[in-house]
Each structure stands twice: as structure tokens, then as C-alpha cells.
Design an enzyme around this catalytic site. Structure first.
Site, PDB file in Angstrom:
ATOM      1  N   ARG A  93     -64.590  62.412  -9.069  1.00 56.78           N
ATOM      2  CA  ARG A  93     -65.790  62.254  -9.929  1.00 56.78           C
ATOM      3  C   ARG A  93     -65.579  62.732 -11.288  1.00 56.78           C
ATOM      4  O   ARG A  93     -64.345  63.559 -11.342  1.00 56.78           O
ATOM      5  CB  ARG A  93     -67.129  62.957  -9.297  1.00 56.78           C
ATOM      6  CG  ARG A  93     -66.889  64.445  -9.579  1.00 56.78           C
ATOM      7  CD  ARG A  93     -67.845  65.255  -8.278  1.00 56.78           C
ATOM      8  NE  ARG A  93     -67.529  66.581  -8.555  1.00 56.78           N
ATOM      9  CZ  ARG A  93     -66.740  67.408  -7.995  1.00 56.78           C
ATOM     10  NH1 ARG A  93     -65.525  66.662  -7.654  1.00 56.78           N
ATOM     11  NH2 ARG A  93     -66.850  68.610  -8.168  1.00 56.78           N
ATOM     12  N   GLY A 139     -61.966  71.258  -8.380  1.00 54.89           N
ATOM     13  CA  GLY A 139     -62.257  72.215  -7.447  1.00 54.89           C
ATOM     14  C   GLY A 139     -61.952  73.756  -7.702  1.00 54.89           C
ATOM     15  O   GLY A 139     -61.322  73.793  -9.219  1.00 54.89           O
ATOM     16  N   LYS A 150     -54.458  71.524   8.451  1.00 53.85           N
ATOM     17  CA  LYS A 150     -53.708  72.112   7.446  1.00 53.85           C
ATOM     18  C   LYS A 150     -52.188  72.440   8.212  1.00 53.85           C
ATOM     19  O   LYS A 150     -51.029  72.212   7.765  1.00 53.85           O
ATOM     20  CB  LYS A 150     -54.226  73.619   7.142  1.00 53.85           C
ATOM     21  CG  LYS A 150     -55.317  73.554   5.978  1.00 53.85           C
ATOM     22  CD  LYS A 150     -54.351  72.879   4.663  1.00 53.85           C
ATOM     23  CE  LYS A 150     -55.615  72.754   3.702  1.00 53.85           C
ATOM     24  NZ  LYS A 150     -54.951  72.083   2.485  1.00 53.85           N
ATOM     25  N   TYR A 167     -60.415  72.107   9.720  1.00 52.43           N
ATOM     26  CA  TYR A 167     -59.667  72.358   8.350  1.00 52.43           C
ATOM     27  C   TYR A 167     -58.344  72.810   9.083  1.00 52.43           C
ATOM     28  O   TYR A 167     -57.304  72.649   8.471  1.00 52.43           O
ATOM     29  CB  TYR A 167     -60.489  73.375   7.672  1.00 52.43           C
ATOM     30  CG  TYR A 167     -60.011  73.769   6.535  1.00 52.43           C
ATOM     31  CD1 TYR A 167     -59.651  72.809   5.488  1.00 52.43           C
ATOM     32  CD2 TYR A 167     -59.478  75.155   6.224  1.00 52.43           C
ATOM     33  CE1 TYR A 167     -58.961  73.335   4.372  1.00 52.43           C
ATOM     34  CE2 TYR A 167     -59.023  75.528   4.981  1.00 52.43           C
ATOM     35  CZ  TYR A 167     -58.534  74.591   3.930  1.00 52.43           C
ATOM     36  OH  TYR A 167     -57.969  74.964   2.984  1.00 52.43           O
TER      37      TYR A 167
END
Length: 318
Positions: free
Chosen positions: A36, A11, A146, A142
Site C-alpha cells: 500500500r 513496516g 522463519k 510465525y
């Protein structure tokens, strides 16, 4: 922090943090993981790398047993705009993955870091000079994950003694790695389009102010926090940190100082705009400064100048 395992290392933050830590600690002391593998990516080719789905607890634990880290940096997560498109999976990845990482950190006595976000705040949070300790009622999935993550980290620290640490990160601006589905992605995209097209279509309203940080300051803050004495950390989960706060209009004006013909137009995306509206305009970082010496080196104009120079070196716009 001597031997580090990183999840989500492909990322935006993971890519550059991994590169830095390989130089800082030695390549053999950093293991990058992600769900991946990208064969040509420097994270995969320039050091230790393993494929890891953080929801696979058995494989997660096997990798920890083999590598024997003392620190786990858990970056695997779905970001704000992407999470709104698939909230069920966002909860599963962001929370179940965190539970797995915390359980492993408890079992193997690992120092643990996870980024929180300004998304942990909400509409009822004070917008200006947002305090360290304040109401947190986010309206995005999101943000909900968090806040839940902050509470889980506090729980594992107080109940089990896990050395958990976290930062409420603002939007992160980087010339090396593109962001991946966040509300503040515009602040990176604008540079690429300014150099290659001379025009940027912005999905955020021109007067929406949000906190931001340049990647070098982000890496510096993560390392500083991880190396701070544990006894100094009163707000370990999680510290407000920010380097600057600006609107799309203000960053466009700063870019125009270097590219006078640059233009910006606005095609507001309601989903990301609603998320942005729920976040603070500027947050107070005093606790991070007082407890472990946080400071940022880059403000808006310095960041813009460096971003444009670094992207030109990469051939963007040439």
C-alpha cells in the site's frame, strides 16, 4: 551493496532502514516498496516508492528489471501475533513471498537479506544463552515460517549460489515507527503510555524475559552483515543477535527512574504469552561477533533514556 530494493518498507524496520539507506547510499539508489502507499509517510514522499504485492511475481520482476538493484532486502511478512490469527495467510505471505524473492534474486544475481527471528526457536531450545546451532521446533506459525525461511535461504545459497544473509532478530524497540503485531510490541507501547497516561496495561507477564534490540543497533547490524565479506559468513542463515534481555518488570523499573509516578499493571494475553514462553530468555551472539564484528551500543538503561528523550521531542506526553 550499492543499489537496494526494499519490500515491506512501511513496516517498523523498513521505515527506518529505508531512511538510513537513502542517506547512506543516496536517495536515487534506494527503492522502497509496499503493498500500500501512505501519501503522507516519509518513505513514500522522500524518495523512490512503488506499490508491490510480493505474491505478484510478474510485477515484482518488472520492478527489479526497471530499477536494476544489486541487493534485495525482503521485509514483507506477517508478524507473530498477527500470524496466529490468520495462519494460512501467514504461510502464504511469508513463504510464497520468500520463494518469489529468492527466485528473482537467483535470476538477477542479487545479494539477498531477510530477517529471521528468535521465534525460530521453541520450547525445547535451551532458554539461557541460546546457542547459534541448536534445536529449532517453534510452536507458532510465525516461527515455523522463519525456520522454513532459514532453510530455504540455505538451499538457494548452496544449490544456486545466491548470496543470502539473515539475522535472528529479537524484539525491536523504536521511537520512530510503531510495531505491527509482534509479541514484543509491549516494549514500545510502554513508552507511549508512560508518557501520555502514566499507566501501562501489559499483556505479558511481569517476569517473562525476552531478547530486545534498539532500532539504531538493528540498522547497524543489517548494514554490517550486508557489507561483510561473503567468505567470512559461516552461519549466514541466520545469525543470533541481541543487545539486551529484560522482563516487563525490569523495563518498568528503568522507566520509573525518569518518570517516578509511572505505574504498570498486568492483563496477560494468553496467545502472546504462550508465544513468549516458547522463546529464549537470552541468546548467544558470539558467532555474529566473531564472523563479522557484531556489537550493540545500547543496553536497557541507555535505550530507555534515549527513547524517552526522543518521544518527548516528538511531542508525546506534552
Amino acid at each position: 551493496m550499492n543499489r537496494v530494493l526494499i519490500t515491506g518498507s512501511l513496516g517498523q524496520i523498513g521505515s527506518e532502514l529505508c531512511t538510513f539507506l537513502r542517506q547512506y547510499l543516496g536517495s536515487d539508489n534506494v527503492l522502497a516498496t509496499d503493498i500500500r502507499k501512505i501519501e503522507s509517510h516519509p518513505v513514500c514522499t522522500n524518495g523512490n516508492f512503488k506499490i508491490l504485492d510480493v505474491l505478484d511475481g510478474d510485477n515484482f520482476e518488472k520492478i527489479v528489471e526497471e530499477f536494476k538493484p544489486d541487493t534485495l532486502i525482503h521485509l514483507a511478512a506477517l508478524l507473530s501475533a498477527t500470524a496466529e490469527k490468520n495462519p494460512q495467510f501467514a504461510w502464504k505471505l511469508n513463504i510464497d513471498g520468500l520463494f518469489t524473492a529468492l527466485e528473482i534474486s537467483k535470476k538477477y544475481n542479487l545479494k539477498f537479506f531477510i530477517p529471521s527471528s528468535i521465534a525460530a526457536f521453541g520450547d525445547n531450545t535451551p532458554k539461557i544463552d541460546t546457542p547459534q546451532d541448536t534445536i529449532q521446533r517453534p510452536s507458532s506459525m510465525y516461527g515455523i515460517t522463519k525456520v522454513s525461511g532459514e532453510l530455504l535461504c540455505d538451499y538457494y545459497h548452496t544449490k544456486y549460489g545466491v548470496d543470502t544473509r539473515s539475522l535472528r532478530l529479537p524484539g525491536i524497540i523504536s521511537y520512530d515507527t510503531l510495531p505491527g503485531g509482534g509479541t514484543t510490541d509491549y516494549a514500545v507501547e510502554i513508552f507511549y503510555d508512560a508518557l501520555s497516561k502514566g499507566l501501562y496495561k501489559c499483556y505479558i507477564d511481569e517476569n517473562s524475559s525476552m531478547d530486545m534490540m534498539y532500532m539504531p543497533d538493528t540498522i547497524k547490524a543489517i548494514v554490517q552483515l550486508l557489507e561483510a565479506p561473503s567468505e567470512n559468513l559461516k552461519h549466514r542463515n541466520a545469525y543470533n543477535v541481541s543487545a539486551m534481555s529484560f522482563t516487563p518488570k525490569q523495563i518498568a523499573q528503568s522507566i520509573k527512574k525518569h518518570l517516578p509516578n509511572f505505574e504498570i499493571v498486568y492483563e496477560v494475553d494468553p496467545i502472546r504469552q504462550n508465544i513468549a514462553n516458547s522463546w529464549p530468555d537470552s541468546i548467544n551472539s558470539d558467532c555474529a561477533k566473531n564472523e563479522w564484528g557484531f556489537s550493540a551500543d545500547y543496553k536497557l538503561d541507555e535505550m530507555v533514556e534515549d527513547m524517552l528523550a526522543k518521544l518527548k521531542e516528538k511531542g508525546i506526553g506534552c
